[in-house]
Design an enzyme around this catalytic site. Structure first.
Site, PDB file in Angstrom:
ATOM      1  CG  ASP A  91       1.805  -1.367  -0.657  1.00  0.00           C
ATOM      2  OD1 ASP A  91       2.192  -0.331  -0.070  1.00  0.00           O
ATOM      3  OD2 ASP A  91       1.064  -2.214  -0.121  1.00  0.00           O
ATOM      4  CG  HIS A 116       7.458   8.364  -1.234  1.00  0.00           C
ATOM      5  ND1 HIS A 116       6.596   7.295  -1.369  1.00  0.00           N
ATOM      6  CD2 HIS A 116       7.094   9.007  -0.092  1.00  0.00           C
ATOM      7  CE1 HIS A 116       5.754   7.274  -0.346  1.00  0.00           C
ATOM      8  NE2 HIS A 116       6.041   8.303   0.441  1.00  0.00           N
ATOM      9  CG  LEU A 175       4.702   1.469 -22.148  1.00  0.00           C
ATOM     10  CD1 LEU A 175       4.131   0.052 -22.118  1.00  0.00           C
ATOM     11  CD2 LEU A 175       5.793   1.614 -21.071  1.00  0.00           C
TER      12      LEU A 175
END
Length: 253
Positions: A31, A48, A142
């Site tokens: 956020d 962004h 991962l």
């Protein structure tokens, strides 16, 4: 590095150095992109774009810290209500990221999966997602999951609908349904629940993210805006997690 889900005791067991082991699964509500751009007088899409750079740093930091599973809340089902120009920028950035980063993810042994209603992004983006998942399918360093067009309530409703249909068709005895059986019908069926959920930018709410899966997660809320997130911010969150005593509903003392 083993990425097998750990049990509750292992998630908080001390390491050889005496420090708590890292959480097996970290989930992050990313956020602050809009506020970061607005504070600098920049167009929202540049916020962004800066957020995408923070994703790269966070993936690298998770690998360094020994985190096996990382889930990022990148685009919620409610984000479709944002201004059309911003939505186009977000979806365009998504396609660019998939095309430019998939080879690096595969090389680094990172498996990418996407959860959510990917059909809303259109055929081209769905093909890019499927290609990225296929190319990285054998990664073991991962497990990276990206939540796109995702909403926790919609996920639960979809699972309930599938269960109801199975019961109607005689494929499921409702009396046999338990929490594990319900969980197998969620997007996250083969994933461990998150041990730690982080939210950046100072907000303190889940925003419809992993509602079922967050039942026993620890929460850490950080003031840093997502585009500024880095290895030290993640380390701060992991240190806070290490100070928590996880009881999973059991009484102590």
């Amino acid at each position: 590095m083993s990425l097998a889900p750990r049990d509750a005791a292992a998630a908080t067991a001390p390491t050889r150095s005496g420090q708590s082991a890292p959480p097996a699964h970290v989930a992050i509500i990313m956020d602050g992109n809009r506020r970061w751009a607005e504070a600098r007088g920049l167009p929202i899409p540049l916020g962004h774009k800066a957020g995408a750079e923070a994703v790269r740093r966070t993936i690298e930091a998770c690998v360094e810290q020994g985190v096996g599973w990382l889930t990022l809340f990148a685009f919620s089902s409610e984000n479709w209500l944002r201004p059309a120009e911003e939505v186009r920028a977000l979806t365009g950035l998504l396609r660019l990221y998939l095309r430019s980063e998939v080879a690096t993810l595969a090389k680094e042994g990172i498996r990418l999966r996407v959860i959510g209603d990917r059909s809303r992004f259109g055929d081209e983006t769905m093909r890019e997602i499927a290609r990225a998942e296929s190319v990285t399918a054998h990664g073991t360093r991962l497990n990276l999951t990206v939540a796109l067009s995702y909403g926790g309530r919609a996920e639960i409703v979809a699972a309930a609908r599938a269960i109801a249909e199975a019961a109607r068709d005689g494929r499921l005895d409702p009396a046999s349904l338990d929490e594990a059986g319900f969980g197998r019908r969620l997007f996250t069926a083969d994933m461990p629940d998150p041990d730690l959920i982080i939210r950046t930018s100072g907000e303190q709410r889940l925003s419809n993210f992993l509602l079922w899966q967050a039942a026993y997660a620890e929460f850490v809320f950080q003031e840093v805006l997502w585009p500024d997130y880095d290895a030290e911010a993640l380390a701060d969150a992991l240190r806070e997690f290490g100070r928590r005593e996880r009881r999973y509903g059991a009484r102590t003392g």
